[in-house]
Design an enzyme around this catalytic site. Structure first.
Site, PDB file in Angstrom:
ATOM      1  N   CYS A 107      -2.501   9.502   2.419  1.00  0.00           N
ATOM      2  CA  CYS A 107      -2.033   8.920   1.147  1.00  0.00           C
ATOM      3  C   CYS A 107      -2.985   9.200  -0.007  1.00  0.00           C
ATOM      4  O   CYS A 107      -2.571   9.248  -1.150  1.00  0.00           O
ATOM      5  CB  CYS A 107      -1.815   7.426   1.315  1.00  0.00           C
ATOM      6  SG  CYS A 107      -3.284   6.590   1.941  1.00  0.00           S
TER       7      CYS A 107
ATOM      8  N   GLU B 109       0.882  -1.176   0.000  1.00  0.00           N
ATOM      9  CA  GLU B 109       0.000   0.000   0.000  1.00  0.00           C
ATOM     10  C   GLU B 109       0.916   1.221   0.000  1.00  0.00           C
ATOM     11  O   GLU B 109       1.412   1.634   1.037  1.00  0.00           O
ATOM     12  CB  GLU B 109      -0.898  -0.012   1.246  1.00  0.00           C
ATOM     13  CG  GLU B 109      -1.852  -1.204   1.332  1.00  0.00           C
ATOM     14  CD  GLU B 109      -3.052  -1.079   0.398  1.00  0.00           C
ATOM     15  OE1 GLU B 109      -3.312   0.023  -0.092  1.00  0.00           O
ATOM     16  OE2 GLU B 109      -3.723  -2.102   0.167  1.00  0.00           O
TER      17      GLU B 109
HETATM   18  P1  NAD Z   1       8.323   4.483   5.236  1.00  0.00           P
HETATM   19  O1  NAD Z   1       8.128   3.725   3.984  1.00  0.00           O
HETATM   20  O2  NAD Z   1       9.612   5.194   5.452  1.00  0.00           O
HETATM   21  O3  NAD Z   1       8.116   3.546   6.526  1.00  0.00           O
HETATM   22  C1  NAD Z   1       7.066   2.607   6.610  1.00  0.00           C
HETATM   23  C2  NAD Z   1       7.490   1.468   7.524  1.00  0.00           C
HETATM   24  O4  NAD Z   1       8.680   0.865   7.032  1.00  0.00           O
HETATM   25  C3  NAD Z   1       7.785   1.904   8.948  1.00  0.00           C
HETATM   26  O5  NAD Z   1       7.182   0.958   9.814  1.00  0.00           O
HETATM   27  C4  NAD Z   1       9.301   1.863   9.037  1.00  0.00           C
HETATM   28  O6  NAD Z   1       9.756   1.511  10.340  1.00  0.00           O
HETATM   29  C5  NAD Z   1       9.671   0.794   8.045  1.00  0.00           C
HETATM   30  N1  NAD Z   1      10.971   1.036   7.394  1.00  0.00           N
HETATM   31  C6  NAD Z   1      11.520   2.229   7.067  1.00  0.00           C
HETATM   32  N2  NAD Z   1      12.708   2.046   6.448  1.00  0.00           N
HETATM   33  C7  NAD Z   1      12.905   0.701   6.376  1.00  0.00           C
HETATM   34  C8  NAD Z   1      13.944  -0.116   5.855  1.00  0.00           C
HETATM   35  N3  NAD Z   1      15.029   0.408   5.285  1.00  0.00           N
HETATM   36  N4  NAD Z   1      13.812  -1.447   5.964  1.00  0.00           N
HETATM   37  C9  NAD Z   1      12.723  -2.003   6.546  1.00  0.00           C
HETATM   38  N5  NAD Z   1      11.710  -1.265   7.056  1.00  0.00           N
HETATM   39  C10 NAD Z   1      11.802   0.063   6.988  1.00  0.00           C
HETATM   40  O7  NAD Z   1       7.116   5.464   5.450  1.00  0.00           O
HETATM   41  P2  NAD Z   1       6.897   6.863   4.741  1.00  0.00           P
HETATM   42  O8  NAD Z   1       7.479   6.841   3.372  1.00  0.00           O
HETATM   43  O9  NAD Z   1       7.241   7.963   5.640  1.00  0.00           O
HETATM   44  O10 NAD Z   1       5.290   6.802   4.636  1.00  0.00           O
HETATM   45  C11 NAD Z   1       4.630   7.691   3.876  1.00  0.00           C
HETATM   46  C12 NAD Z   1       4.229   7.038   2.572  1.00  0.00           C
HETATM   47  O11 NAD Z   1       3.275   6.044   2.837  1.00  0.00           O
HETATM   48  C13 NAD Z   1       3.599   8.008   1.607  1.00  0.00           C
HETATM   49  O12 NAD Z   1       4.102   7.754   0.319  1.00  0.00           O
HETATM   50  C14 NAD Z   1       2.138   7.649   1.667  1.00  0.00           C
HETATM   51  O13 NAD Z   1       1.421   7.943   0.494  1.00  0.00           O
HETATM   52  C15 NAD Z   1       2.209   6.181   1.912  1.00  0.00           C
HETATM   53  N6  NAD Z   1       0.981   5.701   2.515  1.00  0.00           N
HETATM   54  C16 NAD Z   1       0.214   4.848   1.804  1.00  0.00           C
HETATM   55  C17 NAD Z   1      -0.973   4.414   2.330  1.00  0.00           C
HETATM   56  C18 NAD Z   1      -1.857   3.470   1.570  1.00  0.00           C
HETATM   57  O14 NAD Z   1      -2.779   2.968   2.177  1.00  0.00           O
HETATM   58  N7  NAD Z   1      -1.605   3.216   0.307  1.00  0.00           N
HETATM   59  C19 NAD Z   1      -1.379   4.848   3.593  1.00  0.00           C
HETATM   60  C20 NAD Z   1      -0.561   5.716   4.288  1.00  0.00           C
HETATM   61  C21 NAD Z   1       0.624   6.148   3.743  1.00  0.00           C
END
Ligand code: NAD
Length: 467
Positions: free
Chosen positions: A252, A218
């Protein structure tokens, strides 16, 4: 502010194996067992409402009504829908059996995968781990939830609640950032469900590939919102302002940018300004209904996007309070930095257009977004936009509507993700749809066995009739 939430830390090592051992007791096959877990979860949410709302206030400055509806409310709705429909969803589905397999019967049987790893992000920190957890449990799986470390108060309250009520062999919460997530990703989970950014989505998918674990991703993207001159401007502006500035733009499926028909530009700006004042007053910093940016890093990232174009509304910031005013920027071009990546904050760029076809052609060359919005009075124009641009979901004359209907799957496509959940789609995501055919032992027609005596020409003619 309440005392920090604490929970006994769950031992990450061997968690997938432990859950698989429990899964193999077949306890989760029982629908009554699954329903009991869902009721327990609902009860937890009701009992911990104040602590959850407080945590969301700490993490994101969320106003209680926004926080309740978009976090607790959505998860409770998912639970209620699952409780009501689980018997029907889980019932094997009979399908037609061709003549070749007669006498016999064919069924599609939904069965759980085993243990699912659910990784969430910080913008809806409770909903994004618990709504998939509801689907996973309803489908008969065990699950490990990994909330985001960037919303630590909500992560802590989630871990404390779940830890009090669930055996970690069935449902566990692991807190922390990259390190524990990587440790979990090394384990042999049967399903991986990830919500977050595209970059980490790739890391998660590559890790899941090591175990051939199926994934749902997602992700996000830049969601276009097209406003034609014939749109009901006042309603369009209110709906767009609500969707964009809900949770201070950290959603998102928020409209990322506006393409407004040139002739309606100034009417749209006026309506947008009016809506912002109507919602948050003349000083949104003083409004109890406006959220804050999650941390300084994101505040600085967003701050760097301000100061270009013509500011139509907002523009004010306060780093100490992580406040960025609901901001509308006009005279934006495709080359401006604000158009490079998903904004994920309360900044709304507006680009004016004269030729819709040219805009649609340009949008088609961009990654497929999670959401697409079009405001117009003409059905044909809306259909044209929907046909031209693929997206995870879409709404005409509204925003978020595609997500609020539990009858519709929620998910992305292409760069905005793969797979979907909510309601039945969630149950299906966490179920393997197994093909099962039962045959009678007679007659046992020799036609299919060697030595093959039937001439090929006859077989070719028979096949359509047999199938
Ligand atoms: P992210 O991708 O950095 O982090 C998400 C999760 O991944 C966290 O739990 C984090 O601890 C983990 N993580 C981070 N780096 C990692 C790594 N190197 N290895 C393993 N795990 C790791 O989150 P973000 O980018 O700040 O989130 C925002 C994004 O999420 C936006 O693009 C938003 O659109 C999207 N989003 C999508 C939805 C949906 O339902 N499609 C909902 C909410 C947010």
């Amino acid at each position: 502010m309440n005392a920090p939430e604490t929970a006994a830390a769950v031992d990450v090592d061997g968690l997938a194996a432990r859950q698989r051992r429990f899964f193999r007791t077949d306890a989760t096959r029982d629908l009554a067992f699954r329903k009991r877990q869902l009721r327990t979860l609902k009860d937890l949410l009701v009992r911990n409402e104040a602590a959850i709302l407080d945590a969301l206030k700490q993490d994101l400055g969320r106003p209680p009504s926004e926080a309740w509806t978009s976090e607790i409310g959505i998860v409770v709705t998912e639970i209620d829908t699952a409780l009501k429909r689980l018997d029907r969803w889980a019932r094997p589905k009979r399908v037609r059996t061709p003549f070749l397999l007669q006498p016999g019967s064919s069924r599609l049987v939904s069965e759980p995968f085993g243990s699912a790893l659910i990784i969430g992000t910080w913008n809806y920190p409770l909903q994004l781990v618990l709504a998939p957890a509801v689907a996973a449990l309803a489908a008969g799986n065990c699950a490990v939830l990994k909330p985001s470390e960037l919303s630590p108060a909500t992560s802590a309250v989630t871990a404390r609640m779940i830890g009090e009520a669930f055996d970690p062999d069935l449902l566990a919460v692991v807190e922390g950032g990259i390190e524990p997530t990587q440790a979990l990703l090394k384990q042999d989970f049967d399903y991986v469900f990830f919500t977050g950014g595209t970059r980490v989505g790739r890391i998660v998918m590559a890790a899941a590939a090591e175990h051939l674990a199926p994934v749902t991703l997602e992700l996000g993207g830049k969601n276009p919102c097209i406003v034609a001159a014939d749109a009901d401007m006042k309603t369009a502006a209110r709906r767009i302002a609500w969707g964009k500035f809900f949770n201070a733009g950290q959603t998102c499926i928020a409209p990322d940018f506006i393409l407004v028909e040139n002739s309606a530009q100034s009417a749209f700006h006026d309506a947008l300004k009016g809506a912002i004042t109507e919602f948050y007053g003349s000083d949104p910093a003083a409004s109890a209904d406006y959220a804050r940016i999650v941390n300084e890093h994101h505040f600085d990232r967003l701050g760097a996007l301000l100061g270009r174009g013509r500011t139509v509304a907002g523009g004010g910031t306060d780093r100490a309070a992580r406040y960025i005013a609901p901001t509308v920027i006009a005279d934006v071009t495709w080359d401006d930095p604000v158009m490079a990546d998903e904004i994920f904050g309360p900044i709304l760029p507006v680009i004016a257009y004269d030729d819709l076809d040219a805009e649609l052609a340009a949008l088609r060359n961009r990654p497929k977004p999670l959401a697409l919005y079009v405001f117009t009075a003409e059905k044909g124009r809306a259909d044209k936009v929907l046909a031209a641009i693929s997206s995870g979901g879409a709404a005409v004359n509204d925003v978020f509507a595609q997500m609020l209907n539990a009858e519709l799957p929620f998910g992305g496509v292409g760069a905005s993700g793969m797979g979907a959940y909510h309601g039945r789609a969630g149950f299906d995501t966490f179920s393997h749809r197994r093909a099962v055919v039962r045959r009678a032992t007679w007659p046992d027609v020799k036609l299919k066995y060697p030595p093959y005596k039937t001439p090929l020409a006859v077989l070719k003619r028979l096949l359509p009739w047999l199938m």
